[in-house]
Write an enzyme that holds these catalytic residues in place. Structure first.
Site, short mmCIF file in Angstrom:
data_model
loop_
_atom_site.label_atom_id
_atom_site.label_comp_id
_atom_site.label_asym_id
_atom_site.label_seq_id
_atom_site.Cartn_x
_atom_site.Cartn_y
_atom_site.Cartn_z
CG ASP A 36 14.49 162.25 8.39
OD1 ASP A 36 14.64 161.86 7.22
OD2 ASP A 36 14.30 163.44 8.69
CB THR B 283 19.05 163.33 4.50
OG1 THR B 283 18.33 162.32 5.19
CG2 THR B 283 18.07 164.39 4.04
CB THR B 284 20.90 158.46 5.46
OG1 THR B 284 19.84 158.89 6.30
CG2 THR B 284 21.90 157.68 6.27
CG ASP C 57 10.80 164.07 4.22
OD1 ASP C 57 10.84 165.32 4.17
OD2 ASP C 57 11.36 163.41 5.12
P1 ADP Z 1 18.05 158.26 2.91
O1 ADP Z 1 18.04 159.25 4.02
O2 ADP Z 1 19.32 158.33 2.12
O3 ADP Z 1 16.84 158.30 2.06
P2 ADP Z 1 17.08 155.71 3.80
O4 ADP Z 1 17.25 155.14 5.16
O5 ADP Z 1 15.74 156.16 3.40
O6 ADP Z 1 18.13 156.86 3.63
O7 ADP Z 1 17.60 154.62 2.78
C1 ADP Z 1 17.63 154.85 1.41
C2 ADP Z 1 18.30 153.72 0.70
O8 ADP Z 1 17.59 152.50 0.94
C3 ADP Z 1 18.29 153.94 -0.81
O9 ADP Z 1 19.51 153.50 -1.34
C4 ADP Z 1 17.15 153.03 -1.25
O10 ADP Z 1 17.29 152.62 -2.58
C5 ADP Z 1 17.30 151.89 -0.29
N1 ADP Z 1 16.07 151.10 -0.15
C6 ADP Z 1 14.84 151.54 0.17
N2 ADP Z 1 13.95 150.52 0.20
C7 ADP Z 1 14.63 149.40 -0.12
C8 ADP Z 1 14.30 148.02 -0.26
N3 ADP Z 1 13.07 147.58 -0.05
N4 ADP Z 1 15.27 147.17 -0.59
C9 ADP Z 1 16.53 147.60 -0.78
N5 ADP Z 1 16.92 148.88 -0.67
C10 ADP Z 1 15.99 149.77 -0.34
#
Ligand code: ADP
Ligand code: MG
Length: 521
Positions: free
Chosen positions: A64, A97-98, A390
Site C-alpha cells: 500500500d 496512492t501508488t 479504503d
Molecule cells: P494504487 O495505490 O495506485 O491503487 P495498486 O497497486 O492498487 O496501486 O494498483 C492500481 C492499478 O492497478 C490501477 O491502474 C488499476 O487499474 C490496476 N489494476 C487493478 N487490478 C487490475 C487487473 N486485474 N488487471 C489489470 N490492472 C489492474
C-alpha cells in the site's frame, strides 16, 4: 551539490544551508523521483510487496503506497512533497496512492528533460497545469455512469481497489459486503455518510466469515429464558439506567429461616420492580435495551409481558439505538411512555461469530449498517480493516459522483492520446510541456506491464492502437494482452483517477517552481 551561503546572505545564520537555481531543482527532482521509484514495483495486481522494519524491529509487509511511504521516515523536503501526494490521495478518495506518486515522479522526470533543453520551469509548470485542466474534462468524457442499483459494477470497483492488497484472496467476499454496506447507508439523494456504518471486529475467525448486518448488531442476549426472540414491527424502549430492586423496608440483614419467608422476600422484591415493568407494558414496548442491570426479579414479569429485555448494553449502542429507531433514551424506566419508544422492522436474537447479539433491522429514522470484520490474527485484522476502509471510501466516491472508468491503464492511455491531440493546438514551448504530460501519463500502463513481466514498449504500442476501438482498453495483468477492462471487470472510480492526476500535477508544479532551498541547520 549544495553550496553554502550563495550570495549576500545577511539574513541567514552561518549554519543555514542554501541551494539555488538548477541545483535546487535537481536536488528536489532527484529526491522526488527516488520516492516514486521506490513504490513503482508495487503497482497493480502483479506488484510486489515491501517489508518495512522499524527501528524497534517491528515488521510491516504491505504494498500500500501510503503505508510504505509513511513508514519510511522520509526527511528530504522534495521527497516529502511526494509523500504528501500519497497522503492526500488516501484521505480524499481511499485508493490510487501508488498511481499518484508514480505519476508525480514521471512528471518530474519528463520535466527534467525539458529543463535540459533550456525550457523555463515556469513554462513547464504552466503547460502541466493546462494539461491537467484539460485532463479533468477528458475524464468526464471517457467516464461511464454507475448508480446505486448497479451492484455488479460496484462490486467490480471494490474488487479492483482490493487488488494487490494482502486481502486480495478474499476480495470477492469482502467486495460483496462493502457494497451492501455502502448501498445500505446511502440516502435518497445518493449521499453516503460512512459514519452511519459501525465496524465491529474480532480475531480468531477467517476473513470470509466477515458479514454485513443491515442495521445494528447489539452485543448481548435476553435476560430471561421465556422471552420472544424475533419480533416484527418492534416497539423499542431504550433505558440508560437500571431496573433495580427497591430497598426493602428493613435495614437490617434479614435472616431467611424458612421457605415461606424466602417466598415473601422474593415477592416483595418482585413487587418493587412491578412499577417499571408495568410502565413498559403500558407504553406498548416489545423490546427493552438497558445500559445498566435488569434485576433478576424483573425477568419473569418482563417475559410475562412479552418483552425481550437485554441489559448491559454498550453506551455507544444505546445512543445509536435512539438515533436509529427514533426512540427517546430515558434514564428512569417508570417514566418511559409510549411516545418514548422507537420502532424497527425486526428485532431478533442471533450470533455474529461466537458473540451473542440482538439484530435491530430497518429502524424508523435512519439507515445504519454494521460491518463485522474477522481476521485470524491482530495483524491480519489490521490489514482487513485498512482494506475495508479504503474500499468503502472508493466505492463511496464512485457512487457519489456516479462515474467510473476502465482500469489497467485504460484511462491513462485514453487521456494520453487525447492530450497529444490537444497539444497540437497549444503551440509554442508550452506545447512541449503538454506533450511531456501526455507521455508521463503512460507511466501507469508501462509500469503495470513491467510489473507483470511483459515488454512495456510492446504493451504501449498495442494499447494505443486498441484505443481506436474505445477508451476502456487496458492491460490484462495476467497475459500482458490488451482487453476491454469493463468486460474484464477492472473498473475504477473517476474521482480516484482525477485526484491522482491533480495531486501529482500540483506536487510536480510546486517542485518545479522552487529555485531556492534554504534550510536551517
Ligand atoms: P494504487 O495505490 O495506485 O491503487 P495498486 O497497486 O492498487 O496501486 O494498483 C492500481 C492499478 O492497478 C490501477 O491502474 C488499476 O487499474 C490496476 N489494476 C487493478 N487490478 C487490475 C487487473 N486485474 N488487471 C489489470 N490492472 C489492474
Ligand atoms: Mg489500489
Amino acid at each position: 551539490m549544495s553550496r553554502r551561503g550563495g550570495g549576500p546572505l545577511i539574513l541567514l545564520s552561518d549554519d543555514a544551508q542554501r541551494t539555488t537555481g538548477r541545483d535546487a531543482q535537481t536536488m528536489n527532482i532527484t529526491a522526488a523521483k527516488a520516492i516514486a521509484q521506490s513504490v513503482r514495483t508495487t503497482l497493480g495486481p502483479r506488484g510486489m510487496d515491501k517489508m518495512l522494519v522499524d527501528s524497534s524491529g517491528n515488521v510491516v509487509v504491505t504494498n500500500d503506497g501510503v503505508t510504505i511511504l509513511s513508514e519510511m521516515d522520509i526527511e528530504h523536503p522534495g521527497a516529502n512533497m511526494i509523500v504528501e501526494v500519497a497522503e492526500s490521495q488516501e484521505s480524499e478518495v481511499g485508493d490510487g496512492t501508488t498511481t499518484a506518486v508514480v505519476l508525480a515522479g514521471e512528471l518530474l522526470a519528463q520535466a527534467e528533460e525539458l529543463l535540459e533543453q533550456d525550457i523555463h520551469p515556469t513554462t513547464i509548470a504552466d503547460g502541466y497545469q493546462r494539461a491537467a485542466n484539460e485532463a479533468r474534462g477528458l475524464l468526464d468524457e471517457i467516464a461511464r455512469s454507475v448508480d446505486i442499483d448497479d451492484v455488479d459494477t460496484l462490486e467490480q470497483i471494490a474488487v479492483t481497489v482490493m487488488t494487490g492488497k494482502s486481502t486480495a484472496d478474499y476480495s470477492a467476499e469482502l467486495a460483496e459486503i462493502v457494497v451492501q454496506a455502502v448501498r445500505a447507508v446511502a440516502d435518497d439523494n445518493g449521499r453516503i455518510d460512512l459514519e452511519d456504518l459501525i465496524i465491529k471486529q474480532g480475531t480468531g475467525r477467517p476473513i470470509d466469515e466477515s458479514e454485513f448486518v443491515d442495521g445494528l448488531a447489539i452485543e448481548g442476549e435476553p435476560v430471561g429464558e421465556e422471552m420472544p426472540d424475533d419480533i416484527d414491527d418492534a416497539r423499542i424502549a431504550i433505558l440508560d439506567g437500571d431496573i433495580d430492586v427497591k430497598e426493602l423496608e428493613t435495614d437490617a440483614e434479614i435472616e431467611l429461616t424458612d421457605a415461606d419467608q424466602y417466598k415473601e422476600f422474593k415477592e416483595a422484591e418482585q413487587e418493587s420492580v412491578r412499577g417499571a415493568v408495568d410502565a413498559l407494558a403500558d407504553a406498548g414496548a416489545d423490546v427493552l435495551f438497558a445500559s445498566g442491570d435488569i434485576a433478576d426479579a424483573a425477568e419473569s414479569y418482563l417475559a410475562e409481558s412479552g418483552i425481550l429485555a437485554v441489559d448491559g448494553v454498550d453506551q455507544a449502542d444505546i445512543a445509536r439505538l435512539g438515533r436509529v429507531t427514533g426512540g427517546v433514551v430515558e434514564t428512569n424506566a417508570e417514566a418511559l411512555g409510549a411516545d418514548h419508544l422507537g420502532t424497527a422492522g425486526e428485532v431478533s436474537i442471533g450470533t455474529v461469530g461466537n458473540t451473542d447479539v440482538i439484530f435491530v433491522e430497518d429502524g424508523a429514522t435512519s439507515d445504519v449498517g454494521t460491518l463485522v470484520i474477522y481476521g485470524g490474527t491482530d495483524q491480519i485484522l489490521d490489514e482487513v480493516e485498512r482494506a475495508i476502509a479504503d474500499t468503502l471510501h472508493a466505492v463511496q466516491v464512485a457512487l457519489e459522483e456516479g462515474a467510473a472508468l476502465g482500469g489497467g491503464g485504460a484511462a491513462e492511455t485514453a487521456l494520453s492520446l487525447a492530450l497529444r491531440d490537444y497539444a497540437e493546438g497549444v503551440g509554442g514551448r508550452e506545447q512541449l510541456a503538454v506533450e511531456a504530460f501526455a507521455e508521463a501519463l503512460e507511466i501507469a500502463p508501462r509500469t503495470l506491464a513491467e510489473n507483470a513481466g511483459h515488454d512495456p514498449v510492446d504493451a504501449l504500442i498495442e494499447l494505443r492502437a486498441s484505443h481506436e476501438g474505445g477508451s476502456t482498453f487496458g492491460l490484462d495483468a495476467e497475459t500482458g494482452g490488451v482487453i476491454d477492462m469493463y468486460e474484464d471487470g477492472v473498473v475504477e472510480p473517476v474521482p480516484v483517477k482525477r485526484q491522482a492526476v491533480e495531486s501529482a500535477t500540483e506536487a510536480a508544479v510546486m517542485i518545479l517552481r522552487i529555485d531556492d532551498v534554504i534550510s536551517a541547520a
